[in-house]
Design an enzyme around this catalytic site. Structure first.
Site, PDB file in Angstrom:
ATOM      1  N   GLY A   1       0.705  -1.150   0.031  1.00  0.00           N
ATOM      2  CA  GLY A   1      -0.001   0.227   0.084  1.00  0.00           C
ATOM      3  C   GLY A   1       0.672   1.230  -0.069  1.00  0.00           C
ATOM      4  O   GLY A   1       0.221   2.248  -0.097  1.00  0.00           O
TER       5      GLY A   1
ATOM      6  N   LYS B   1      10.014   2.186   0.501  1.00  0.00           N
ATOM      7  CA  LYS B   1       8.778   2.449   1.228  1.00  0.00           C
ATOM      8  C   LYS B   1       8.621   3.801   1.270  1.00  0.00           C
ATOM      9  O   LYS B   1       9.311   4.483   1.313  1.00  0.00           O
ATOM     10  CB  LYS B   1       9.334   1.760   2.560  1.00  0.00           C
ATOM     11  CG  LYS B   1       9.435   0.345   2.820  1.00  0.00           C
ATOM     12  CD  LYS B   1       9.426  -0.219   4.081  1.00  0.00           C
ATOM     13  CE  LYS B   1       8.203  -0.132   4.880  1.00  0.00           C
ATOM     14  NZ  LYS B   1       7.925  -0.582   5.955  1.00  0.00           N
TER      15      LYS B   1
ATOM     16  N   GLY C   1      -0.179   6.400   0.994  1.00  0.00           N
ATOM     17  CA  GLY C   1       0.871   5.900   0.444  1.00  0.00           C
ATOM     18  C   GLY C   1       2.492   6.274   0.710  1.00  0.00           C
ATOM     19  O   GLY C   1       3.217   5.874   0.321  1.00  0.00           O
TER      20      GLY C   1
ATOM     21  N   ARG D   1       5.857 -12.953   1.464  1.00  0.00           N
ATOM     22  CA  ARG D   1       5.337 -13.254   3.050  1.00  0.00           C
ATOM     23  C   ARG D   1       4.441 -14.302   2.976  1.00  0.00           C
ATOM     24  O   ARG D   1       4.062 -15.102   1.898  1.00  0.00           O
ATOM     25  CB  ARG D   1       4.527 -11.909   3.170  1.00  0.00           C
ATOM     26  CG  ARG D   1       5.130 -10.595   2.862  1.00  0.00           C
ATOM     27  CD  ARG D   1       3.853  -9.300   2.652  1.00  0.00           C
ATOM     28  NE  ARG D   1       4.662  -8.052   2.208  1.00  0.00           N
ATOM     29  CZ  ARG D   1       4.736  -7.029   3.035  1.00  0.00           C
ATOM     30  NH1 ARG D   1       4.255  -7.288   4.255  1.00  0.00           N
ATOM     31  NH2 ARG D   1       5.426  -5.972   2.731  1.00  0.00           N
TER      32      ARG D   1
ATOM     33  N   ASP E   1       0.580 -11.056   7.409  1.00  0.00           N
ATOM     34  CA  ASP E   1       1.427 -10.366   6.039  1.00  0.00           C
ATOM     35  C   ASP E   1       2.625  -9.821   6.530  1.00  0.00           C
ATOM     36  O   ASP E   1       3.152  -9.282   5.493  1.00  0.00           O
ATOM     37  CB  ASP E   1       0.139  -9.489   5.444  1.00  0.00           C
ATOM     38  CG  ASP E   1      -0.255  -8.405   6.364  1.00  0.00           C
ATOM     39  OD1 ASP E   1      -0.862  -8.750   7.309  1.00  0.00           O
ATOM     40  OD2 ASP E   1       0.013  -7.017   6.064  1.00  0.00           O
TER      41      ASP E   1
ATOM     42  N   ASP F   1       8.610  -5.639   8.499  1.00  0.00           N
ATOM     43  CA  ASP F   1       7.644  -4.770   8.587  1.00  0.00           C
ATOM     44  C   ASP F   1       7.498  -4.129   9.873  1.00  0.00           C
ATOM     45  O   ASP F   1       6.805  -4.334  10.758  1.00  0.00           O
ATOM     46  CB  ASP F   1       6.227  -5.258   8.406  1.00  0.00           C
ATOM     47  CG  ASP F   1       6.065  -5.172   6.616  1.00  0.00           C
ATOM     48  OD1 ASP F   1       6.865  -4.463   6.191  1.00  0.00           O
ATOM     49  OD2 ASP F   1       5.019  -5.694   6.202  1.00  0.00           O
TER      50      ASP F   1
END
Length: 481
Positions: free
Chosen positions: A87, A108, A121, A178, A248, A258
């Site tokens: 996202g 990112k 985003g 993932r 995820d 993450d």
């Protein structure tokens, strides 16, 4: 040159997306040690262009860039979400080092993608610095983790709780696949799942290529479960709280993935919750191994049409066996032991109960345990709040050391070799962030360098090796962190 083998997967696994570039961006952090490790010879101009999402910059003319947003699904706080994907991140391609090891470059904070849902985003300077610090801290401690290569920022403002400077980060790891990718593949049918399995085996577990199905899928599942178990044990041993262990957010390589509202312990609390949005404590410290199993169960269910229940259970049992063995090994090393005896789990467990009851500083206790029975033992005892409560435990510890048969100097060396002198506490990270937001990146550079060698004394950071004050402890964070 960046390659892009991910494009070999079915188109249902990604959508091409170009980033929303930062304007007037500047490079504020470069992980020179990581660049050397992966033989990355990008110039600062090229690195800035990539990290700021300026992919049409002339310095990148030699690259055939095909950025894409990955599609996956997953369970978030226990509930299945079919709408997940990258996202705010884009996979730019793979860099290959001189040894043939490939490294994903993942941007990112790249801007909106088809999977952004209602988000913008983008990322803010605060969050990318926290990820950079955490990944390097875990790397220095020997915990499997993704890494960060660079940070770019600009004067552009992004609204979170307040308006903050926009930033982006280049994340590096051999794979961004993932658990949620396998959940997505399973929803698309057996042929898609087989394609993903073969892709992962070819690129990340080539030692399994000689196996036929269903043995190949069974071996892959078991290996991923074992790697995840090792990761959970190492998190627990270093006192790391991830905060958002959704499926995820789990890597098929068994790496820390993450970073959000993470925390390294101040005072030890078995049920510590670092994410103030985790109202039920689903991802509390003491729940992390259990959630690791749960996520491996979800991964196993993705193979329902390929593997029978016995094969799935074998993989899950491998997780439990691996975790129990790895955890005792890690904790025994922290107190200076190298062998494992039947009662060691009770010795460790009883110590943690005492530390929890008396709110003993986690990292400082294990580091200062080297001072036990030494002239400067007082530095250890001052941490215990009620030293008398630990008398029986120290007697048991002494008896166990006699059984180990090691010298006092060897015990001290073992303890100091695995228990860090410096720890990335949340108040320290916050101070680094505040300095960076004011244009001072020197603390960030100093700490990243120090976190690469956390077991050294670092006299220049001596003030951060003392017990934190009450107001510095227990800082909780949100998912926007």
């Amino acid at each position: 040159m960046l390659q892009h083998p991910y494009l070999e997967l079915p188109k249902s696994f990604f959508q091409p997306v170009w980033p929303e570039p930062q304007q007037n961006a500047r490079l504020v952090a470069v992980n020179r040690a990581l660049m050397q490790e992966i033989d990355c010879d990008l110039s600062d101009e090229q690195l800035l262009a990539l990290t700021a999402g300026q992919l049409e910059d002339a310095s990148l003319a030699e690259f055939d860039l095909q950025p894409l947003a990955q599609k996956y699904t997953g369970h978030q706080f226990g509930y299945y979400n079919p709408d997940l994907g990258d996202g705010r991140g884009l996979l730019l391609g793979r860099w290959e080092d001189k040894n043939g090891q490939a490294w994903d470059f993942h941007l990112k904070g790249a801007g909106r993608t088809p999977y952004s849902r209602r988000g913008d985003g983008r990322a803010v300077l605060r969050s990318v610095i926290r990820e950079y610090l955490a990944s390097e801290a875990l790397f220095g401690l020997g915990v499997p983790t993704t890494r960060a290569l660079s940070i770019a920022t600009s004067d552009e403002q992004v609204q979170r709780e307040t308006f903050e400077p926009r930033a982006s980060l280049m994340r590096v790891t051999p794979s961004h696949i993932r658990f949620g990718h396998f959940q997505w593949a399973a929803s698309k049918g057996p042929a898609t799942l087989e394609f993903l399995t073969n892709f992962v085996v070819e690129h990340h577990y080539p030692e399994l290529q000689s196996l036929e199905e269903p043995q190949r899928s069974a071996a892959l599942l078991k290996t991923v479960c074992e790697r995840t178990a090792v990761l959970m044990a190492k998190w627990q041993a270093v006192g790391f709280n991830h905060g958002v262990m959704n499926s995820d957010n789990m890597s098929i390589l068994g790496e820390t993935f993450d970073f959000g509202p993470y925390a390294f312990f101040d005072d030890f609390q078995i049920e510590y919750i670092c994410n103030h949005s985790d109202y039920e404590g689903r991802y509390a410290y003491n729940q992390q191994p259990k959630i690791g199993v749960t996520n491996c169960q979800l991964l196993a269910h993705a193979f329902d049409k390929v593997l029978d229940e016995a094969a799935q259970n074998e993989a899950l049992e491998a997780f439990v066996e691996t975790y129990n063995r790895q955890y005792i090994d890690e904790m025994n090393c922290k107190i200076g032991l190298h062998t494992v005896q039947p009662d060691d789990k009770n010795l460790i467990g009883d110590l943690l109960v005492l530390m929890d009851q008396h709110r003993v500083d986690f990292s400082l206790f294990f580091r200062r345990l080297a001072k036990w029975n030494q002239p400067d033992e007082g530095e250890l005892m001052t941490l215990l709040n009620q030293p008398g409560a630990f008398v029986d435990w120290f007697q048991r510890y002494d008896a166990r050391l006699q059984q180990e048969g090691i010298s006092e100097s060897e015990r001290q060396q073992r303890i100091l070799a695995v228990n860090p002198a410096i720890v990335l506490r949340n108040y320290i990270a916050q101070g680094i962030i505040e300095a960076a937001e004011n244009g001072d990146y020197q603390p960030l550079e100093q700490w990243v360098e120090a976190l690469h060698s956390p077991f050294e004394e670092h006299p220049g950071l001596a003030e951060f090796q003392k017990p934190p004050s009450p107001e510095q402890k227990g800082l909780q964070l949100s998912c926007s962190s």
